[in-house]
Motif scaffolding. Sequence first.
Motif, mmCIF file in Angstrom:
data_model
loop_
_atom_site.group_PDB
_atom_site.id
_atom_site.type_symbol
_atom_site.label_atom_id
_atom_site.label_comp_id
_atom_site.label_asym_id
_atom_site.label_seq_id
_atom_site.Cartn_x
_atom_site.Cartn_y
_atom_site.Cartn_z
ATOM 1 N N TRP A 53 -10.091 -5.208 -7.202
ATOM 2 C CA TRP A 53 -10.296 -6.090 -8.373
ATOM 3 C C TRP A 53 -11.783 -6.238 -8.672
ATOM 4 O O TRP A 53 -12.168 -6.373 -9.840
ATOM 5 C CB TRP A 53 -9.609 -7.434 -8.183
ATOM 6 C CG TRP A 53 -10.156 -8.349 -7.130
ATOM 7 C CD1 TRP A 53 -9.843 -8.346 -5.799
ATOM 8 C CD2 TRP A 53 -11.086 -9.424 -7.311
ATOM 9 N NE1 TRP A 53 -10.522 -9.348 -5.158
ATOM 10 C CE2 TRP A 53 -11.290 -10.041 -6.057
ATOM 11 C CE3 TRP A 53 -11.760 -9.946 -8.419
ATOM 12 C CZ2 TRP A 53 -12.142 -11.131 -5.875
ATOM 13 C CZ3 TRP A 53 -12.608 -11.039 -8.241
ATOM 14 C CH2 TRP A 53 -12.792 -11.623 -6.981
ATOM 15 N N LYS A 54 -12.601 -6.178 -7.634
ATOM 16 C CA LYS A 54 -14.042 -6.321 -7.878
ATOM 17 C C LYS A 54 -14.575 -5.111 -8.647
ATOM 18 O O LYS A 54 -15.371 -5.244 -9.569
ATOM 19 C CB LYS A 54 -14.785 -6.502 -6.548
ATOM 20 C CG LYS A 54 -14.473 -7.851 -5.939
ATOM 21 C CD LYS A 54 -15.196 -8.083 -4.657
ATOM 22 C CE LYS A 54 -14.772 -9.439 -4.090
ATOM 23 N NZ LYS A 54 -15.160 -9.666 -2.737
ATOM 24 N N TRP A 55 -14.101 -3.911 -8.256
ATOM 25 C CA TRP A 55 -14.526 -2.711 -8.992
ATOM 26 C C TRP A 55 -14.082 -2.812 -10.455
ATOM 27 O O TRP A 55 -14.844 -2.499 -11.374
ATOM 28 C CB TRP A 55 -13.943 -1.445 -8.339
ATOM 29 C CG TRP A 55 -14.412 -0.204 -9.042
ATOM 30 C CD1 TRP A 55 -15.515 0.527 -8.764
ATOM 31 C CD2 TRP A 55 -13.808 0.407 -10.215
ATOM 32 N NE1 TRP A 55 -15.646 1.551 -9.682
ATOM 33 C CE2 TRP A 55 -14.621 1.503 -10.574
ATOM 34 C CE3 TRP A 55 -12.682 0.128 -10.974
ATOM 35 C CZ2 TRP A 55 -14.324 2.336 -11.662
ATOM 36 C CZ3 TRP A 55 -12.389 0.944 -12.070
ATOM 37 C CH2 TRP A 55 -13.215 2.033 -12.395
ATOM 38 N N GLN A 56 -12.851 -3.254 -10.655
ATOM 39 C CA GLN A 56 -12.336 -3.362 -12.028
ATOM 40 C C GLN A 56 -13.192 -4.318 -12.869
ATOM 41 O O GLN A 56 -13.524 -4.019 -14.016
ATOM 42 C CB GLN A 56 -10.874 -3.850 -12.017
ATOM 43 C CG GLN A 56 -9.875 -2.826 -11.497
ATOM 44 C CD GLN A 56 -9.557 -1.740 -12.495
ATOM 45 O OE1 GLN A 56 -9.768 -1.888 -13.698
ATOM 46 N NE2 GLN A 56 -9.057 -0.612 -12.010
ATOM 47 N N LEU A 57 -13.585 -5.448 -12.283
ATOM 48 C CA LEU A 57 -14.413 -6.400 -13.040
ATOM 49 C C LEU A 57 -15.815 -5.855 -13.281
ATOM 50 O O LEU A 57 -16.381 -6.025 -14.353
ATOM 51 C CB LEU A 57 -14.500 -7.742 -12.299
ATOM 52 C CG LEU A 57 -13.287 -8.674 -12.428
ATOM 53 C CD1 LEU A 57 -13.568 -10.006 -11.746
ATOM 54 C CD2 LEU A 57 -12.917 -8.910 -13.888
ATOM 55 N N TYR A 96 -6.417 -2.226 -17.518
ATOM 56 C CA TYR A 96 -5.645 -2.709 -18.672
ATOM 57 C C TYR A 96 -5.774 -1.721 -19.842
ATOM 58 O O TYR A 96 -4.813 -1.471 -20.555
ATOM 59 C CB TYR A 96 -6.134 -4.101 -19.059
ATOM 60 C CG TYR A 96 -5.091 -4.936 -19.778
ATOM 61 C CD1 TYR A 96 -3.743 -4.866 -19.435
ATOM 62 C CD2 TYR A 96 -5.450 -5.812 -20.804
ATOM 63 C CE1 TYR A 96 -2.789 -5.628 -20.090
ATOM 64 C CE2 TYR A 96 -4.497 -6.580 -21.461
ATOM 65 C CZ TYR A 96 -3.170 -6.485 -21.104
ATOM 66 O OH TYR A 96 -2.218 -7.244 -21.756
ATOM 67 N N LEU A 97 -6.968 -1.141 -19.970
ATOM 68 C CA LEU A 97 -7.160 -0.135 -21.012
ATOM 69 C C LEU A 97 -6.229 1.061 -20.785
ATOM 70 O O LEU A 97 -5.715 1.659 -21.727
ATOM 71 C CB LEU A 97 -8.618 0.337 -21.021
ATOM 72 C CG LEU A 97 -9.049 1.191 -22.205
ATOM 73 C CD1 LEU A 97 -9.179 0.351 -23.474
ATOM 74 C CD2 LEU A 97 -10.385 1.877 -21.940
ATOM 75 N N LEU A 238 -5.294 -7.683 -14.599
ATOM 76 C CA LEU A 238 -6.003 -7.239 -13.395
ATOM 77 C C LEU A 238 -5.123 -7.525 -12.161
ATOM 78 O O LEU A 238 -5.466 -8.354 -11.314
ATOM 79 C CB LEU A 238 -7.340 -8.004 -13.292
ATOM 80 C CG LEU A 238 -8.256 -7.718 -12.121
ATOM 81 C CD1 LEU A 238 -8.689 -6.259 -12.076
ATOM 82 C CD2 LEU A 238 -9.479 -8.623 -12.174
ATOM 83 N N PRO A 239 -3.969 -6.869 -12.074
ATOM 84 C CA PRO A 239 -3.044 -7.202 -10.969
ATOM 85 C C PRO A 239 -3.641 -6.950 -9.589
ATOM 86 O O PRO A 239 -3.186 -7.530 -8.598
ATOM 87 C CB PRO A 239 -1.838 -6.294 -11.242
ATOM 88 C CG PRO A 239 -2.317 -5.255 -12.175
ATOM 89 C CD PRO A 239 -3.450 -5.823 -12.957
ATOM 90 N N GLN A 240 -4.692 -6.112 -9.533
ATOM 91 C CA GLN A 240 -5.359 -5.853 -8.250
ATOM 92 C C GLN A 240 -5.903 -7.143 -7.640
ATOM 93 O O GLN A 240 -6.148 -7.212 -6.437
ATOM 94 C CB GLN A 240 -6.515 -4.861 -8.444
ATOM 95 C CG GLN A 240 -6.119 -3.472 -8.875
ATOM 96 C CD GLN A 240 -5.926 -3.323 -10.393
ATOM 97 O OE1 GLN A 240 -5.859 -4.295 -11.129
ATOM 98 N NE2 GLN A 240 -5.799 -2.084 -10.850
#
Length: 257
Positions: A53-57, A96-97, A238-240
């Motif tokens: 999730w941190k990478w995604q953000l 999400y994209l 962001l389900p991670q």
Amino acid sequence: MANKESIQRSGILTDKALSFLSFKREFLEKNKHFQSNKIRNYFNVSDNDWNSWKWQLQNQIKTAEKLKEIFDITQHEFEQLVKVSEKFRFAITPYYLSLIQNFNKSDPIYLQCIPQIDELYYGGKIDPMNESNNNPAGTITRRYPDRVILNVTNSCAAFCRHCQRRRNIGEKDIYINEASLEESFEYIKSHPEIRDVLITGGDPLTLSDSCIENILIKIRSIETVEIIRIGTRIPVTLPQRITSELITILKNMVLFI
Ligand code: SF4
């Protein structure tokens, strides 16, 4: 009793429906991977990072330039996007994209997260719920007799274009300071009629585990509060973020009652 002809006809209709559903499943799966792979290739990301999730953000798509590199948008759309995002920022996680089907600009997720030029021209109110005049202390919004909103951040994994708290989204992420939060806890404590606290923002689950835990412990320690709710879109954007550590924190709050 149904006759033979009806039963046969019903069987034919079932076969047709199943055949369509199977085609649809395969089509969506194929396109999902096509798009997801394209986005992963763009970032050259490992599975580990993609699932973090941190990478995604850290890798949110926040600019028209970046979106244009990934997504097939025309020069005209690009220019409109630049114009709108100068006034109302946007952001979306790579994950999400990747759910937008086949880079389709009519896809509900595209419409939910990517600015449209109409945002600049169709009025609306910046504070439609008049929340700024219902802020008796700290970051509390109080519009009902026995429940309050506690705003803890203005950050979200993806900014919805329809957000009713757009005024809070602003130009950059703001994490609510300790003093303001303390003032909010004190207010709730000194108003025993408040039995329901909705933690929101922004999206509270963008905060760190320790931040979330501290906020929950503080509210849970107020005996008159019966219900704690978390307003979040993270499970879809962001389900991670729903890690086993976070689940443990949430479960502990339930056991704490
Ligand atoms: S606060 Fe909620 S509605 Fe507003 S942008 Fe964030 S997730 Fe969307």
